[in-house]
Design a protein around this motif. Structure first.
Motif, PDB file in Angstrom:
ATOM      1  N   ALA A  51       0.829  -1.205   0.000  1.00 30.45           N
ATOM      2  CA  ALA A  51       0.000   0.000   0.000  1.00 30.45           C
ATOM      3  C   ALA A  51       0.862   1.252   0.000  1.00 30.45           C
ATOM      4  O   ALA A  51       0.571   2.248  -0.690  1.00 30.45           O
ATOM      5  N   ALA A  52       1.957   1.226   0.747  1.00 34.41           N
ATOM      6  CA  ALA A  52       2.868   2.366   0.781  1.00 34.41           C
ATOM      7  C   ALA A  52       3.500   2.583  -0.587  1.00 34.41           C
ATOM      8  O   ALA A  52       3.650   3.723  -1.048  1.00 34.41           O
ATOM      9  N   GLY A  53       3.872   1.492  -1.242  1.00 33.23           N
ATOM     10  CA  GLY A  53       4.451   1.591  -2.580  1.00 33.23           C
ATOM     11  C   GLY A  53       3.462   2.158  -3.581  1.00 33.23           C
ATOM     12  O   GLY A  53       3.805   2.978  -4.434  1.00 33.23           O
ATOM     13  N   LEU A  54       2.201   1.725  -3.469  1.00 34.63           N
ATOM     14  CA  LEU A  54       1.155   2.215  -4.370  1.00 34.63           C
ATOM     15  C   LEU A  54       0.963   3.724  -4.200  1.00 34.63           C
ATOM     16  O   LEU A  54       0.937   4.465  -5.183  1.00 34.63           O
ATOM     17  N   LEU A  55       0.858   4.175  -2.964  1.00 37.10           N
ATOM     18  CA  LEU A  55       0.635   5.598  -2.705  1.00 37.10           C
ATOM     19  C   LEU A  55       1.853   6.427  -3.090  1.00 37.10           C
ATOM     20  O   LEU A  55       1.725   7.528  -3.641  1.00 37.10           O
ATOM     21  N   PHE A  56       3.046   5.897  -2.819  1.00 37.89           N
ATOM     22  CA  PHE A  56       4.269   6.627  -3.161  1.00 37.89           C
ATOM     23  C   PHE A  56       4.403   6.766  -4.675  1.00 37.89           C
ATOM     24  O   PHE A  56       4.755   7.834  -5.190  1.00 37.89           O
TER      25      PHE A  56
ATOM     26  N   THR B  24      14.205   0.691   2.269  1.00 39.32           N
ATOM     27  CA  THR B  24      14.131   1.012   3.697  1.00 39.32           C
ATOM     28  C   THR B  24      13.206   0.026   4.404  1.00 39.32           C
ATOM     29  O   THR B  24      13.040   0.109   5.627  1.00 39.32           O
ATOM     30  N   ARG B  25      12.582  -0.877   3.621  1.00 41.24           N
ATOM     31  CA  ARG B  25      11.702  -1.909   4.174  1.00 41.24           C
ATOM     32  C   ARG B  25      12.303  -3.284   3.867  1.00 41.24           C
ATOM     33  O   ARG B  25      11.788  -4.017   3.024  1.00 41.24           O
ATOM     34  N   PRO B  26      13.411  -3.621   4.490  1.00 40.10           N
ATOM     35  CA  PRO B  26      14.067  -4.911   4.215  1.00 40.10           C
ATOM     36  C   PRO B  26      13.121  -6.086   4.442  1.00 40.10           C
ATOM     37  O   PRO B  26      12.429  -6.159   5.455  1.00 40.10           O
ATOM     38  N   GLY B  27      13.115  -6.963   3.472  1.00 42.56           N
ATOM     39  CA  GLY B  27      12.224  -8.119   3.528  1.00 42.56           C
ATOM     40  C   GLY B  27      10.895  -7.870   2.843  1.00 42.56           C
ATOM     41  O   GLY B  27      10.197  -8.822   2.478  1.00 42.56           O
ATOM     42  N   TYR B  28      10.551  -6.602   2.695  1.00 42.12           N
ATOM     43  CA  TYR B  28       9.276  -6.255   2.065  1.00 42.12           C
ATOM     44  C   TYR B  28       9.459  -5.272   0.909  1.00 42.12           C
ATOM     45  O   TYR B  28       8.497  -4.682   0.439  1.00 42.12           O
ATOM     46  N   GLN B  29      10.711  -5.117   0.467  1.00 36.10           N
ATOM     47  CA  GLN B  29      10.965  -4.150  -0.602  1.00 36.10           C
ATOM     48  C   GLN B  29      10.267  -4.520  -1.905  1.00 36.10           C
ATOM     49  O   GLN B  29       9.826  -3.652  -2.657  1.00 36.10           O
ATOM     50  N   TRP B  30      10.105  -5.834  -2.141  1.00 36.75           N
ATOM     51  CA  TRP B  30       9.444  -6.235  -3.382  1.00 36.75           C
ATOM     52  C   TRP B  30       7.930  -6.066  -3.283  1.00 36.75           C
ATOM     53  O   TRP B  30       7.263  -5.875  -4.298  1.00 36.75           O
ATOM     54  N   CYS B  31       7.391  -6.131  -2.071  1.00 37.95           N
ATOM     55  CA  CYS B  31       5.971  -5.810  -1.888  1.00 37.95           C
ATOM     56  C   CYS B  31       5.742  -4.330  -2.177  1.00 37.95           C
ATOM     57  O   CYS B  31       4.763  -3.948  -2.826  1.00 37.95           O
TER      58      CYS B  31
END
Length: 203
Positions: free
Chosen positions: A11-16, A141-148
């Motif tokens: 969701a953060a990636g989508l908004l960014f 900055t979100r290690p482990g979730y960078q691809w999400c």
């Protein structure tokens, strides 16, 4: 199954991504015009979305750091992109002066549409800074979730281009006359030329 942390990252990636892409610029202006013409809309939307997805993936993979040591890459893209934008702006200005070329009847060939759509993405130096450097840095900055995060960003890009390309047909009733197409092309010419000059001057 996606965890709450993974969904939050997506969701953060989508908004960014939306915050970066939702702006009046050459690429969005081109997609808007294609949508109004209803010509090769799927092709243009797909190419723009896939190009963004590739750039986002490369950025998340950490390629942005490689750009720091190769300033000549962005310099070459800046010059090529500026020339392309100025040329496209000149074509739009020509359609204003020759209204018969501004109507949707003169559909461009597939190769021309593909080349133009790819150029608007890959000859835009801003897209490298936004996706490879900025978005890639934030994702990591979100290690482990960078691809999400990257997946959410790519989804935002796809939704935006599809919405712009197909949603623009709602404006079709406003473009039934030659004067409306002249006005649109005047707007396109201004956006392309101003952006081209800004890119060429590095501002």
């Amino acid at each position: 199954m996606l965890t709450s942390a993974a969904l939050a990252a997506a969701a953060a990636g989508l908004l960014f991504s939306l915050s970066l892409i939702v702006a009046i610029g050459p690429q969005n202006t081109y997609v808007l015009r294609v949508g109004l013409q209803r010509h090769r809309v799927l092709t243009v939307v797909t190419l723009c979305a896939l190009s963004d997805a590739v750039l986002i993936a490369v950025g998340v993979a950490g390629a942005g750091s490689a750009m720091d040591g190769r300033p000549w890459v962005l310099r070459a893209v800046r010059i090529g992109g500026a020339l392309f934008l100025l040329g496209y702006g000149a074509r739009a200005a020509r359609r204003v002066l020759h209204p018969e070329a501004a109507e949707p009847g003169s559909a461009a060939a597939l190769t021309s549409v593909v080349g133009t759509a790819l150029a608007f993405t890959w000859l835009n130096p801003g897209v490298y800074l936004d996706t490879l450097v900025l978005l890639g840095s934030v994702a990591n900055t979100r290690p482990g979730y960078q691809w999400c995060f990257g997946g959410g960003a790519a989804l935002a890009s796809s939704l935006w281009f599809a919405g712009l390309g197909y949603g623009s047909r709602l404006l079709t009733p406003l473009f039934t006359g030659r004067r409306a197409w002249q006005s649109l092309d005047a707007f396109v010419a201004v956006v392309m030329v101003l952006t081209g000059l800004r890119v060429l001057l590095g501002r």
